[in-house]
Enzyme design. Sequence first.
Site, PDB file in Angstrom:
ATOM      1  N   PRO A   2      -0.037   1.146  -5.492  1.00 46.23           N
ATOM      2  CA  PRO A   2      -1.073   1.384  -4.489  1.00 46.23           C
ATOM      3  C   PRO A   2      -2.190   0.352  -4.585  1.00 46.23           C
ATOM      4  O   PRO A   2      -2.738   0.118  -5.654  1.00 46.23           O
ATOM      5  CB  PRO A   2      -1.574   2.787  -4.827  1.00 46.23           C
ATOM      6  CG  PRO A   2      -1.192   3.015  -6.254  1.00 46.23           C
ATOM      7  CD  PRO A   2       0.070   2.245  -6.454  1.00 46.23           C
ATOM      8  N   GLU A   3      -2.500  -0.276  -3.460  1.00 41.37           N
ATOM      9  CA  GLU A   3      -3.592  -1.233  -3.396  1.00 41.37           C
ATOM     10  C   GLU A   3      -4.768  -0.569  -2.691  1.00 41.37           C
ATOM     11  O   GLU A   3      -4.722   0.629  -2.396  1.00 41.37           O
ATOM     12  CB  GLU A   3      -3.112  -2.510  -2.702  1.00 41.37           C
ATOM     13  CG  GLU A   3      -1.916  -3.137  -3.434  1.00 41.37           C
ATOM     14  CD  GLU A   3      -1.379  -4.403  -2.785  1.00 41.37           C
ATOM     15  OE1 GLU A   3      -2.167  -5.142  -2.163  1.00 41.37           O
ATOM     16  OE2 GLU A   3      -0.162  -4.658  -2.908  1.00 41.37           O
ATOM     17  N   LYS A  58      -9.830  -0.193  -6.443  1.00 43.78           N
ATOM     18  CA  LYS A  58      -8.661   0.686  -6.525  1.00 43.78           C
ATOM     19  C   LYS A  58      -8.944   1.960  -7.326  1.00 43.78           C
ATOM     20  O   LYS A  58      -8.026   2.723  -7.625  1.00 43.78           O
ATOM     21  CB  LYS A  58      -7.493  -0.070  -7.166  1.00 43.78           C
ATOM     22  CG  LYS A  58      -7.066  -1.332  -6.419  1.00 43.78           C
ATOM     23  CD  LYS A  58      -5.933  -2.035  -7.169  1.00 43.78           C
ATOM     24  CE  LYS A  58      -5.609  -3.385  -6.581  1.00 43.78           C
ATOM     25  NZ  LYS A  58      -4.536  -4.071  -7.325  1.00 43.78           N
ATOM     26  N   ARG A 261       4.689 -12.944 -10.862  1.00 41.11           N
ATOM     27  CA  ARG A 261       4.780 -11.975  -9.764  1.00 41.11           C
ATOM     28  C   ARG A 261       5.691 -12.497  -8.662  1.00 41.11           C
ATOM     29  O   ARG A 261       5.586 -13.651  -8.242  1.00 41.11           O
ATOM     30  CB  ARG A 261       3.387 -11.704  -9.168  1.00 41.11           C
ATOM     31  CG  ARG A 261       2.327 -11.292 -10.179  1.00 41.11           C
ATOM     32  CD  ARG A 261       2.631  -9.961 -10.838  1.00 41.11           C
ATOM     33  NE  ARG A 261       2.628  -8.862  -9.894  1.00 41.11           N
ATOM     34  CZ  ARG A 261       1.522  -8.160  -9.574  1.00 41.11           C
ATOM     35  NH1 ARG A 261       0.348  -8.476 -10.117  1.00 41.11           N
ATOM     36  NH2 ARG A 261       1.592  -7.154  -8.732  1.00 41.11           N
TER      37      ARG A 261
END
Length: 272
Positions: A2-3, A58, A261
């Site tokens: 979740p961002e 966040k 990433r």
Amino acid sequence: MPELPEVETVRRELEKRIVGQKIVSIEATYPRMVLTGFEQLKKELTGKTIHGISRRGKYLIFEIGEKDRLISHLRMEGKYRLASLNVPMEKHDHLALKFTDEQLIYADVRKFGTWELISTDQVLPYFLKKNIGPEPTYETFDEQIFREKLQKSTKKIKPFLLEQTLVAGLGNIYVDEVLWLAKIHPEKVANQLTESSIHLLHDSIIEILQKAIKLGGSSIRTYSALGSTGKMQDELRVYGKTGEKCVRCGNEIQKIKVAGRGTHFCPFCQQK
């Protein structure tokens, strides 16, 4: 993971559904998630009412009683859900705030998420210590400060944006989307960006994140926000599009590794 848009969607859902609820009891199957101590959490919060839910980057902030603030970070796969009191905790359920008629359960497959109990006067120092950048709005995200930080750095732009120090809330999905929109290669060195590229990057960050908030975030793989399904996944242009045609130029979207990433980009639109 979740961002910011997904966390903001969770915040809005929680605000609608649990503000005003009194905490009758608290249960934990994995108390180590409470970094400030589970027993202290129980002692301080039992019997108190949730007055609000706010957010910084966040991080979710549960405003409880007059002075208690419960800081929650979802990390990779943390999720909240509401259930009736007679529903037993499942394998990956680790914490639960029990109210009069229902309970708020926190589930986390990887157990990376955290809870921390602090007081109201500790909130500002807490986030200053985290060195989190401004929220992605035109009112708070100053372009000149952003430009100065970029021009002083020799870091690659994607991992630099992921640090959270330049601006709050960007994760792997939206960094890829932002860099595609701004036509910047993810491995471009920050201090090599032109003035016009920095301006476009600044505005693209705000545009993408605010659009994602409006659409309820992205519901992909295992993530949804408190059971709700966002629509931003239908608007993604590069993330998860490996081998597909770029909607802007028609060339093939590629995937590479940048600072460990997985990174999606268009080699034609986003040249080094």
